[in-house]
Design a protein around this motif. Sequence first.
Motif, PDB file in Angstrom:
ATOM      1  N   GLU A  91      42.269  36.516  44.034  1.00 37.54           N
ATOM      2  CA  GLU A  91      41.659  35.506  42.918  1.00 37.54           C
ATOM      3  C   GLU A  91      41.029  36.769  42.110  1.00 37.54           C
ATOM      4  OE1 GLU A  91      40.422  31.868  40.745  1.00 37.54           O
ATOM      5  OE2 GLU A  91      41.158  31.795  43.109  1.00 37.54           O
ATOM      6  N   GLU A  92      39.939  36.893  42.817  1.00 37.56           N
ATOM      7  CA  GLU A  92      38.845  37.709  42.206  1.00 37.56           C
ATOM      8  C   GLU A  92      39.428  39.122  41.715  1.00 37.56           C
ATOM      9  OE1 GLU A  92      34.753  38.254  40.418  1.00 37.56           O
ATOM     10  OE2 GLU A  92      35.554  36.063  41.546  1.00 37.56           O
ATOM     11  N   ALA A  93      39.912  39.757  43.093  1.00 42.91           N
ATOM     12  CA  ALA A  93      39.942  40.910  42.481  1.00 42.91           C
ATOM     13  C   ALA A  93      41.852  40.922  41.140  1.00 42.91           C
ATOM     14  CB  ALA A  93      41.409  41.770  44.105  1.00 42.91           C
ATOM     15  N   GLU A  94      42.329  40.060  40.857  1.00 48.74           N
ATOM     16  CA  GLU A  94      43.024  40.386  40.168  1.00 48.74           C
ATOM     17  C   GLU A  94      42.553  39.678  38.952  1.00 48.74           C
ATOM     18  OE1 GLU A  94      45.677  36.769  41.195  1.00 48.74           O
ATOM     19  OE2 GLU A  94      47.195  38.316  42.445  1.00 48.74           O
ATOM     20  N   LYS A  95      41.372  38.542  39.062  1.00 41.22           N
ATOM     21  CA  LYS A  95      40.377  38.645  37.330  1.00 41.22           C
ATOM     22  C   LYS A  95      39.758  40.097  37.141  1.00 41.22           C
ATOM     23  CE  LYS A  95      39.720  33.762  38.192  1.00 41.22           C
ATOM     24  NZ  LYS A  95      38.306  32.733  38.219  1.00 41.22           N
ATOM     25  N   GLN A  96      39.245  40.790  38.180  1.00 46.34           N
ATOM     26  CA  GLN A  96      38.790  42.093  37.768  1.00 46.34           C
ATOM     27  C   GLN A  96      39.944  42.813  37.193  1.00 46.34           C
ATOM     28  OE1 GLN A  96      35.992  43.104  38.699  1.00 46.34           O
ATOM     29  NE2 GLN A  96      35.291  40.940  38.628  1.00 46.34           N
ATOM     30  N   ASP A 151      39.554  50.440  43.260  1.00 43.47           N
ATOM     31  CA  ASP A 151      41.201  50.252  43.064  1.00 43.47           C
ATOM     32  C   ASP A 151      41.538  49.103  43.432  1.00 43.47           C
ATOM     33  OD1 ASP A 151      41.045  53.196  42.403  1.00 43.47           O
ATOM     34  OD2 ASP A 151      40.479  53.728  44.797  1.00 43.47           O
ATOM     35  N   PHE A 152      41.034  48.384  42.401  1.00 43.62           N
ATOM     36  CA  PHE A 152      42.015  46.796  42.821  1.00 43.62           C
ATOM     37  C   PHE A 152      43.454  46.926  42.908  1.00 43.62           C
ATOM     38  CE2 PHE A 152      37.605  46.893  40.622  1.00 43.62           C
ATOM     39  CZ  PHE A 152      37.195  46.046  41.107  1.00 43.62           C
ATOM     40  N   ALA A 153      44.256  47.447  42.237  1.00 44.84           N
ATOM     41  CA  ALA A 153      45.207  47.068  42.690  1.00 44.84           C
ATOM     42  C   ALA A 153      45.515  47.278  44.469  1.00 44.84           C
ATOM     43  CB  ALA A 153      46.259  48.332  41.937  1.00 44.84           C
ATOM     44  N   LEU A 154      45.429  48.892  44.759  1.00 41.82           N
ATOM     45  CA  LEU A 154      44.857  49.211  45.790  1.00 41.82           C
ATOM     46  C   LEU A 154      44.668  47.465  47.280  1.00 41.82           C
ATOM     47  CD1 LEU A 154      44.827  52.921  46.071  1.00 41.82           C
ATOM     48  CD2 LEU A 154      46.839  51.737  46.645  1.00 41.82           C
ATOM     49  N   ALA A 155      43.303  47.218  46.694  1.00 38.06           N
ATOM     50  CA  ALA A 155      42.933  46.407  46.944  1.00 38.06           C
ATOM     51  C   ALA A 155      43.763  44.532  47.024  1.00 38.06           C
ATOM     52  CB  ALA A 155      41.480  45.990  46.898  1.00 38.06           C
ATOM     53  N   ILE A 156      44.370  44.576  46.440  1.00 32.24           N
ATOM     54  CA  ILE A 156      45.171  43.552  46.353  1.00 32.24           C
ATOM     55  C   ILE A 156      46.257  43.655  47.135  1.00 32.24           C
ATOM     56  CG2 ILE A 156      46.477  41.924  44.777  1.00 32.24           C
ATOM     57  CD1 ILE A 156      44.904  42.544  42.411  1.00 32.24           C
ATOM     58  N   SER A 194      31.155  34.591  45.902  1.00 36.24           N
ATOM     59  CA  SER A 194      31.015  35.017  45.265  1.00 36.24           C
ATOM     60  C   SER A 194      30.374  36.928  45.356  1.00 36.24           C
ATOM     61  CB  SER A 194      30.019  34.613  43.793  1.00 36.24           C
ATOM     62  OG  SER A 194      29.286  34.368  44.814  1.00 36.24           O
ATOM     63  N   GLY A 195      30.160  36.977  46.393  1.00 38.26           N
ATOM     64  CA  GLY A 195      29.375  38.353  46.152  1.00 38.26           C
ATOM     65  C   GLY A 195      27.944  38.160  46.829  1.00 38.26           C
TER      66      GLY A 195
END
Length: 816
Positions: A730-735, A692-697, A52-53
């Motif tokens: 999953e967490e990044a997609e939620k963000q 930059d969640f899209a790049l992270a994914i 969870s961080g």
Amino acid sequence: MNKTSNQLDTVFQEVNEYFADIPAITVMPGEGNPPDQYTVSFRITGMCRENSGEVYSCDNHVISISLPFGFPHFPPNCIPESPTFHPDFDSSAICIGDVWEADKSIITLIIHIARMISGEIYSNSNAFNEEAADWYRDNRDQLPFDTPDLEKITPTPIEEDIEEGIDWDVSDDDQKGIDTLDDDDFGTSFAPLKESTPPVKIDTDRLRVIAKQKRFQALSRELQSIHEPFEGREGFEEQTRTAMDQAMAIYHEADKLEHQGKQKEALEKYTSIEKLVSDYPNLQEAKDRVQQAFDLLGDWVNNVSDEQDSNDTAEDSETSVPDQDSNAPSSAKRTFFEDSKAVSKKLFFFALACGSIALIVTVTLSYLSLGSNLKKARKQFDECQNLLTANNFQGAEKKCNEALRLTTEIQLVKQNEKDELAKKIENLLASPKFRQGLAGKILFDGQYITETTKEFLLTFQETKKNGDSFFTQERWADAVSSYAKALEIAKKTEAIDDAMLAEVNQKHSRAQFNSMMHAGEKSLSISDWNGATTHFGKALQLAKANPNVLPEDITQLELLSNQAKFNTLRDQGHEFFNAGEWDKALSSYQLALDLVQKLNLSKSDTISNLHENIAKTKIYMTIEKGKKAFAASKWDEVIAQYEKAIILLEENSKLLSRIDTEESRIKLSRIMLHAEIIKNKQDVAKHLKSDDFALAIGKLEAIQKAITRSQFTDQAEFTTILKEIANQIEEAEKQVLLIEQISYLTDNYEKLFLKHYPAATRSALSAPAVEYLRNIDDKMLFRMQCTETSGGRPLRLQMDYLYSPSTKTWSFYTEE
């Protein structure tokens, strides 16, 4: 048990023995006997991070250590098995920096990792885990988290087995122990050239106590008795040197004051030395001496001039006392002469007689005196001759000159004897021996030379005689030494006969050649290739410079020299190989290979094994570059170098027949996969940090793709990473979804507020704010706010909206 098992068994025994009494660390061996994998548990306070961080304090950490191919040339692979939160910890690797290169000890490595967990050691830049690096920088005041007692004894570095000396003609079986790359994957390592010396323990605490007591004289003796380097030695030496120099300077000042009679000031100086160096030599004796002088003389020692003035005054007063007899009457004396005229006449004749007698006595004494001068002159001349015989020319000159001076004082009497003696003296002073002697020369072998030249000639003759004797006995080394000394002496004087000098030069060259040949043959017999190369090389130079040596003899000597040089280069290659100096090892092997045609060994097993060693060295050199790139986080270079190593393995698979190239390829591929995972994870951390969640994914999916396409996808280590990546995606997609919905509500706030607040006007609405509150079942709850400015005062409007990701629809929400 082979050399590989020996090394692994040594590691197993040392680890068990060392950590048996350290409760903070437990080491469990893996499979194998002896094992090549270990699981290490640390009961040390550090930091952990949940999926969870959340970052929290934890005191149980687990890592796995596996000993790779190339061990101990290359460090073990260390992987965390618990969620340890550290700048140098990644889920797929631990960056251990250069700690392995220090002493290649598993014990040191485990202790280093323990200190990393405690927060004592971590990277400030170029970290594996950038998020952890930021956290450590922000919470530096909490470091370290723990200070466990981990030290017990100095661990023994892992020693590598290096081959022993190799005979010139050897079979393939003889070579099996020397032409290997590493223990597990590339066979057996070379045997060590010499055993390592156990470290000498220096009692630095005792040295510090001596320094604290300012016993620097004793400390100097202690340091002189310790020949081994140790930590802090330079500091002790500098402290000792400074204190002794200062004390010496003060001692000289005190000594000067003492000789000037200033005892009190000298005593103060001596006393001050004690504060610098308490055991300064002869200090107490000097203090006692000055103190005794001061106690005996008191203030007098400092008031000598005053008392001297008083003495002068007293002497003046004594000389001023009047002569009490100066006023006495003198009439009695005058009365005596006036009344004795008869007596005076008689005394006149008496005085005349006395004068005549005195004159006769004077003449007699003068004659005797002149005779005495002649005797003295003869005595001086005799002494002059004796000194001349003893080659004391200056002393003889002084005596002869004195004798000559005495002859000049003889007048009237004994003139013939005087002239004869003077002539002898003058002849002696004018003689060649005397003149050459005064010029510093003596007669030797019919010529006048200096005493130094005589010593040179005598020494030259003696050393030549010794050299000739050794030459006859064929004791070549001794003959070379004697002739060399004779030639060195000949450089210092020109008095040596040219023919004799030419003979010495000729015999010296012959003795040198024979000495080098003898030493080279002896070195060959004991496989001392380096010595043989040196000796035969020098003999070859001497032979080529000598026109009397036959060409076929030179050819044979060249063959011997090349044989020795070949073995020297090969052994140097082995030494460089074991030291991990791959460039030098490859250069030595290649130079040895260049001598193959000269030695006609192109089809021998020795050359085949040499080709194998060259291939292994190239592989290790490539792996070393990959390792350095790994430590520097240059992941593209890591992958490129390990790919190159795999190609080298495949290209040389037949040559490396004793190596399991497939197993080595798998291990290299595994490291390449780790490098790719770490590279993408670091990119993920940067993208998440900048939202930059899209790049992270995209990077997380690249990790998934790399693992699932590899041959390691079913291994537990990588299935764990896949689960972790899936959770992160999953967490990044939620963000991403959260950002999209907040953006939607922000862009359409006017429309939505006007729908539910019909009395409001679009132009009156401003300052929209949207926040995510929580999930209600499978829906996301958002709160919208904006400011309505109408009627002269602002109003804050608020409403809640629900979003359903499954149907992608919005709905108004109330608590009712």
